[in-house]
Design an enzyme around this catalytic site. Structure first.
Site, mmCIF file in Angstrom:
data_model
loop_
_atom_site.group_PDB
_atom_site.id
_atom_site.type_symbol
_atom_site.label_atom_id
_atom_site.label_comp_id
_atom_site.label_asym_id
_atom_site.label_seq_id
_atom_site.Cartn_x
_atom_site.Cartn_y
_atom_site.Cartn_z
ATOM 1 N N LYS A 35 -3.728 3.151 21.659
ATOM 2 C CA LYS A 35 -3.815 3.493 20.234
ATOM 3 C C LYS A 35 -4.743 4.679 20.006
ATOM 4 C CE LYS A 35 -2.804 -1.005 18.123
ATOM 5 N NZ LYS A 35 -3.341 -2.087 17.266
ATOM 6 N N PHE A 152 -7.784 -4.305 -0.861
ATOM 7 C CA PHE A 152 -6.645 -4.761 -1.654
ATOM 8 C C PHE A 152 -5.535 -3.728 -1.533
ATOM 9 C CE2 PHE A 152 -10.482 -6.488 -3.633
ATOM 10 C CZ PHE A 152 -10.194 -7.844 -3.654
ATOM 11 N N GLU A 155 0.851 -2.726 1.580
ATOM 12 C CA GLU A 155 1.559 -1.943 2.583
ATOM 13 C C GLU A 155 2.687 -1.166 1.902
ATOM 14 O OE1 GLU A 155 2.328 -3.751 6.425
ATOM 15 O OE2 GLU A 155 1.046 -5.415 5.873
ATOM 16 N N CYS A 263 -1.071 -10.682 5.185
ATOM 17 C CA CYS A 263 -2.105 -11.300 4.347
ATOM 18 C C CYS A 263 -1.740 -12.677 3.809
ATOM 19 C CB CYS A 263 -2.449 -10.371 3.175
ATOM 20 S SG CYS A 263 -3.248 -8.835 3.673
#
Length: 435
Positions: A35, A152, A155, A263
């Site tokens: 990554k 918050f 996506e 989530c």
């Protein structure tokens, strides 16, 4: 100001890039060598609209960098954000804080002076206090504060959510910590974004409470959709009729096959476990999690029923695999149990998703055939199932679908098509909560 972001995943990468856009010097620490190499090469490890350009611009401006050297990144930082994963712990449903606590210990060893250690990851109530204990145990002489700053980010709209948020929640115990955090978010004061300061425990709970409430709204409208089907009502009209009430609101009242993602599933379960540990009842949240899991599992039966009671030997086109559009996230996606069940029942699956097929491949049965486009997936199919509401699926002309498909069964689990139009085109069309 200068900050270190521990973790180059979804939360850390988006937050780090957005802080850099604010003018802050940001170093993102990523332990995974592959990554890290991708990030340094300008290749994003996640799909998020606009993120590649934001990262490129801030790297070029010298405000954003990537490293695997945590001590170097942390030394001299004004704030260190912990944005590592908190997956569901196997066996009991609690959030697994292994990575959070390991990061806290490494940060404690690396700090060269005062800094605010900020949890950006979603963590249970009490985590901030435990981080303080870990740091004090490693470096008793160190000056530091701990803060909670939950994210918050939706996506597919994460950059806009960070740059123009509904609110920013910051839990801190000292004026010094609050002032550091206030300076980091200073650009948002200029657009009058609400900055909510609380104690650490409250900030930690806000994140779980928000996600659980939204998950309950989704589950509620899904149950209303089932009722609409029984009584001949239209769930979209019901959603509009209640959503125009300002006390309820219109968002998250869209029926479908159940919620998924990074989530809602894990956070609802974690909140239940937190409440159980403290002797508090959360029956609504418990029921929400149970109903949602049952719904995802039961959606495959809708497809089977629409196909005459059996899918054995039939080819089924699947439109969309990710849990929502504009992301490649497959975590707890409804497609996982639905596709697996259909294959188990003898169906051949031809699937297409604009962004999620690479992520889906290790999670779905090997028998799934991945296609180059929606019409390619529909080619020769006996039935079509819509699992994710990507806009390119909405735009398909019914006539082109009819030409590609062998059968005429469409099971639209996202309600992206108009029933009268699809039936007028000769399809045996079924959807969620509509006549």
């Amino acid at each position: 100001m200068r900050i270190a972001m521990i973790g180059g995943g979804y939360v850390g990468l988006v937050s780090g890039a957005c802080f850099a856009e604010f003018g802050t010097e940001v170093t993102v620490v990523e332990a995974d060598a592959a990554k890290l190499a991708a990030l340094r090469d300008g290749r994003m490890p996640i799909y998020e609209p606009g993120l590649d350009k934001l990262v490129e611009a801030n790297v070029a401006a010298g405000r954003l960098s990537f490293t695997g050297d945590l001590p170097a990144a942390v030394a001299g930082a004004d704030a260190v954000f912990i944005a590592v994963g908190t997956p569901t712990r196997r066996g009991d449903g609690h959030a697994d804080l292994t990575y959070v606590y390991a990061a806290a210990e490494q940060v404690a060893r690396a700090l060269t002076g005062y800094a605010v250690i900020v949890t950006k990851s979603t963590v249970p109530v009490g985590t901030g206090r435990r981080i303080a204990e870990i740091v004090q145990g490693v470096r008793p002489e160190l000056e530091f504060d701990v803060a909670s700053n939950p994210e918050f980010l939706r996506e597919g709209a994460a950059i806009a959510d960070f740059m123009r948020p509904d609110r920013v929640v910051i839990g801190a115990a000292t004026d010094r910590a609050r002032e550091t955090m206030r300076q980091l978010y200073r650009p948002l004061y200029l657009i009058e974004a609400p900055i909510v300061f609380t104690d650490i425990e409250t900030a930690e709970l806000v994140k779980y409470a928000a996600n659980a409430f939204l998950a309950m709204k989704i589950t509620f409208i899904n149950e209303m959709a089932d009722l609409c089907e029984r009584v001949g009502a239209d769930v979209h009209d019901v959603a509009r009729g209640i959503g125009l009430d300002g006390r309820i609101g219109r968002k998250f009242l869209h029926p479908g096959p159940g919620f998924g993602g990074s989530c809602f599933p894990k956070d609802t379960l974690a909140l239940v476990r937190i409440a159980q540990d403290h002797g508090a009842a959360t029956r609504l949240v418990e029921t929400t999690a149970a109903v949602n899991e049952a719904r995802k599992a039961g959606m495959a039966q809708r497809v089977v029923s629409a196909c005459g009671g059996s899918v054995r030997g039939k080819t089924i086109a699947v439109f969309g695999l990710t849990f929502k559009p504009e992301t490649d996230d497959m975590r707890d996606a409804p497609s996982l149990p639905i596709v697996a069940r259909l294959i188990e029942d003898g169906a051949t699956i031809r699937a297409y998703d604009p962004a999620g097929m690479e992520a889906a491949a290790p999670l779905l049965p090997a028998a799934v055939q991945y296609c180059t486009g929606a019409l390619d997936a529909a080619q020769g199919a006996d039935a079509l199932v819509v699992l994710t509401e990507w806009n390119e699926f909405r735009a398909l002309a019914p006539g082109r679908l009819a030409e590609a498909m062998r059968g005429r069964v469409i099971v639209d689990l996202r309600n992206i098509y108009e029933p009268t139009i699809m039936r007028g085109a000769g399809f045996q069309y079924s959807s969620i909560g509509r006549r």
